[in-house]
Design an enzyme around this catalytic site. Structure first.
Site, PDB file in Angstrom:
ATOM      1  N   SER A 256       0.646  -1.283  -0.014  1.00 37.71           N
ATOM      2  CA  SER A 256      -0.028   0.036   0.203  1.00 37.71           C
ATOM      3  C   SER A 256       0.730   1.283   0.038  1.00 37.71           C
ATOM      4  CB  SER A 256      -0.942  -0.092   1.110  1.00 37.71           C
ATOM      5  OG  SER A 256      -2.077   0.651   0.767  1.00 37.71           O
ATOM      6  N   HIS A 397      -7.991  -5.776   0.438  1.00 36.33           N
ATOM      7  CA  HIS A 397      -6.558  -5.017   0.463  1.00 36.33           C
ATOM      8  C   HIS A 397      -5.778  -5.690   1.640  1.00 36.33           C
ATOM      9  CE1 HIS A 397      -4.003  -1.559  -0.084  1.00 36.33           C
ATOM     10  NE2 HIS A 397      -4.135  -1.041   1.190  1.00 36.33           N
TER      11      HIS A 397
HETATM   12  C1  GCU Z   1      -5.287   4.916   1.765  1.00 32.15           C
HETATM   13  C2  GCU Z   1      -4.503   5.745   0.496  1.00 32.15           C
HETATM   14  C3  GCU Z   1      -3.810   4.924  -0.297  1.00 32.15           C
HETATM   15  C4  GCU Z   1      -2.818   3.841   0.446  1.00 32.15           C
HETATM   16  C5  GCU Z   1      -3.617   3.323   1.567  1.00 32.15           C
HETATM   17  C6  GCU Z   1      -2.767   2.388   2.532  1.00 32.15           C
HETATM   18  O1  GCU Z   1      -6.221   4.302   1.286  1.00 32.15           O
HETATM   19  O2  GCU Z   1      -5.718   6.246  -0.051  1.00 32.15           O
HETATM   20  O3  GCU Z   1      -3.200   5.632  -1.179  1.00 32.15           O
HETATM   21  O4  GCU Z   1      -2.279   3.023  -0.310  1.00 32.15           O
HETATM   22  O5  GCU Z   1      -4.232   4.339   2.437  1.00 32.15           O
HETATM   23  O6  GCU Z   1      -1.662   2.677   2.874  1.00 32.15           O
HETATM   24  O7  GCU Z   1      -3.239   1.608   3.287  1.00 32.15           O
END
Ligand code: GCU
Length: 417
Positions: A256, A397
């Site tokens: 992420s 995710h």
């Molecule tokens: C949020 C953000 C993302 C990121 C994510 C994370 O959703 O918008 O860009 O990748 O956090 O780090 O879990």
């Protein structure tokens, strides 16, 4: 009339980009910048031209337009093994907790690296990664020092933004430490907050402030992504002088936001031999020009501290951005690269991540390396590609057992284990 229409269209585009879209039929056609087109208009035809001319040119475009400057100044960092145990995790690994002092005179400027090395392998390859909430979240091993730094209020067991005993092992599922060790890999990890806490004002107490004179860079010349990526390079510095691991076989994984930082670290430091982006999304592996999931505008509104200042100016005009994600991935070439998405993680734009991984194959081809064969998105749980590899996992995710299985297999193959 024409002007009024143009105004109306750009007004609609602005409104769209401030919102997220998850309807594929609404994605407008776009043209990606040609990664092989040199500033003089000629096309790169071989790996030498790429390495000597085009790569440095594209890297600079990323510094200028997305991540900010990556400090080139070398620093004399110092290390000390604060704690170690040859009999960790019931004897399968050696644990080391290493402090890296970054500043030549200010001893409060440091980061702590947690290292596990399998006992049954001589000089194993090593995975490096930043973690979200402290080294103590990676395993339930009670000997890991609890981080004393600020942690997010979402961090499990945290009280008043500090870790507690209840925070131990909070994130073990994302790490699969035992499997990794059993497959013959070491792990080196550090808390991203040791370099910069993930808040808008985090830079004030992080390395962008404490190291600014040493590194010759002002806090506003780069962002948290840069600070984290720079931190990963310091872990590499440490590993290069630890004889217990094979520092020629360093695999970097990031999930992420830390996946975005991992891609930038992999682009910036070619000692990193293999890079894995797990659902890095916007600003990472996903094509920014696709209006799907998170957009440049949304990410900069929500996380203005992550990137360089110029990136924030492209929110309403993403088509004028001189770079896009396929070019970031190309900077990893010819080193092995794995990009992964999750089916339910629409925010990260799985298709945009796949397409950029596919496109990066053009640069790998210059080195005689095979990327992903076709631009047809694979079915879930069916990894595709060779030196550039991709999978779309079912589910949400996260970093899961399935993901780790693929990464360990990939790294084993690429490292000739
Ligand atoms: C949020 C953000 C993302 C990121 C994510 C994370 O959703 O918008 O860009 O990748 O956090 O780090 O879990």
């Amino acid at each position: 009339m024409k002007i009024a229409l143009a105004f109306l269209f750009s007004f609609i585009a602005c409104q769209c980009l401030a919102q997220s879209n998850t309807d594929e039929s609404k994605v407008q056609p776009y043209t990606l910048p040609d990664v092989l087109k040199m500033p003089d208009g000629k096309r790169v035809t071989n790996s030498r031209e790429w390495q000597l001319k085009q790569r440095p040119y594209i890297y600079r475009l990323f510094e200028e337009n997305q991540f900010g400057r990556f400090p080139a100044t070398k620093t004399a960092i110092r290390f000390r093994v604060m704690e170690s145990d040859r009999n960790a995790l019931d004897g399968i690994a050696t644990r080391k907790q290493v402090r890296i002092w970054l500043h030549p005179s200010d001893s409060t400027v440091y980061a702590d690296v947690l290292l596990y090395i399998p006992n049954n392998v001589k000089k194993p390859p090593v995975f490096i990664a930043l973690n979200f909430s402290g080294n103590h979240t990676v395993s339930t091993d009670k000997h890991i020092a609890l981080s004393t730094r600020w942690v997010s209020s979402r961090a499990k067991g945290g009280v008043n933004n500090r870790a507690t005993e209840a925070s131990r092992g909070a994130d073990t599922a994302s790490w699969q430490l035992h499997t990794l060790l059993q497959k013959g890999f070491a792990l080196a990890t550090a808390y991203c907050g040791d370099w910069e806490t993930d808040t808008v004002t985090g830079y004030q107490t992080g390395i962008r402030t404490t190291m600014k004179d040493i590194l010759n860079i002002q806090p506003n010349e780069w962002g948290a992504m840069g600070a984290w990526a720079w931190g990963l390079s310091r872990i590499v510095d440490y590993l290069q002088q630890d004889k217990a691991v094979d520092a020629r076989k360093i695999a970097l994984i990031g999930h992420s936001r830390l996946g975005k930082a991992a891609l930038w670290a992999g682009a910036s430091d070619q000692r990193i031999a293999l890079v894995i982006s797990n659902e890095s999304g916007e600003g990472g592996a996903a094509i920014s020009r696709r209006w799907y999931g998170e957009t440049v505008k949304i990410i900069n509104n929500n996380f203005p501290h992550w990137f360089g200042a110029k990136y924030r100016t492209y929110g309403d005009s993403v088509n004028t951005l001189p770079v896009d994600a396929h070019m970031l991935l190309s900077l990893i070439a010819p080193r092995p690269l794995y990009v992964a998405s999750a089916e339910d993680d629409k925010w990260s734009d799985p298709k945009g991540e796949f397409l950029s991984a596919f496109e990066a194959g053009k640069v790998y081809a210059l080195f005689g390396k095979q990327g992903i064969e076709t631009d047809k998105m694979p079915e879930p749980n069916q990894p595709v590609g060779e030196t550039v590899r991709y999978h779309l996992r079912t589910g949400r995710h996260a970093v899961t057992v399935y993901d780790w299985q693929q990464y360990l297999e990939f790294a084993s193959r690429e490292f000739g284990k």
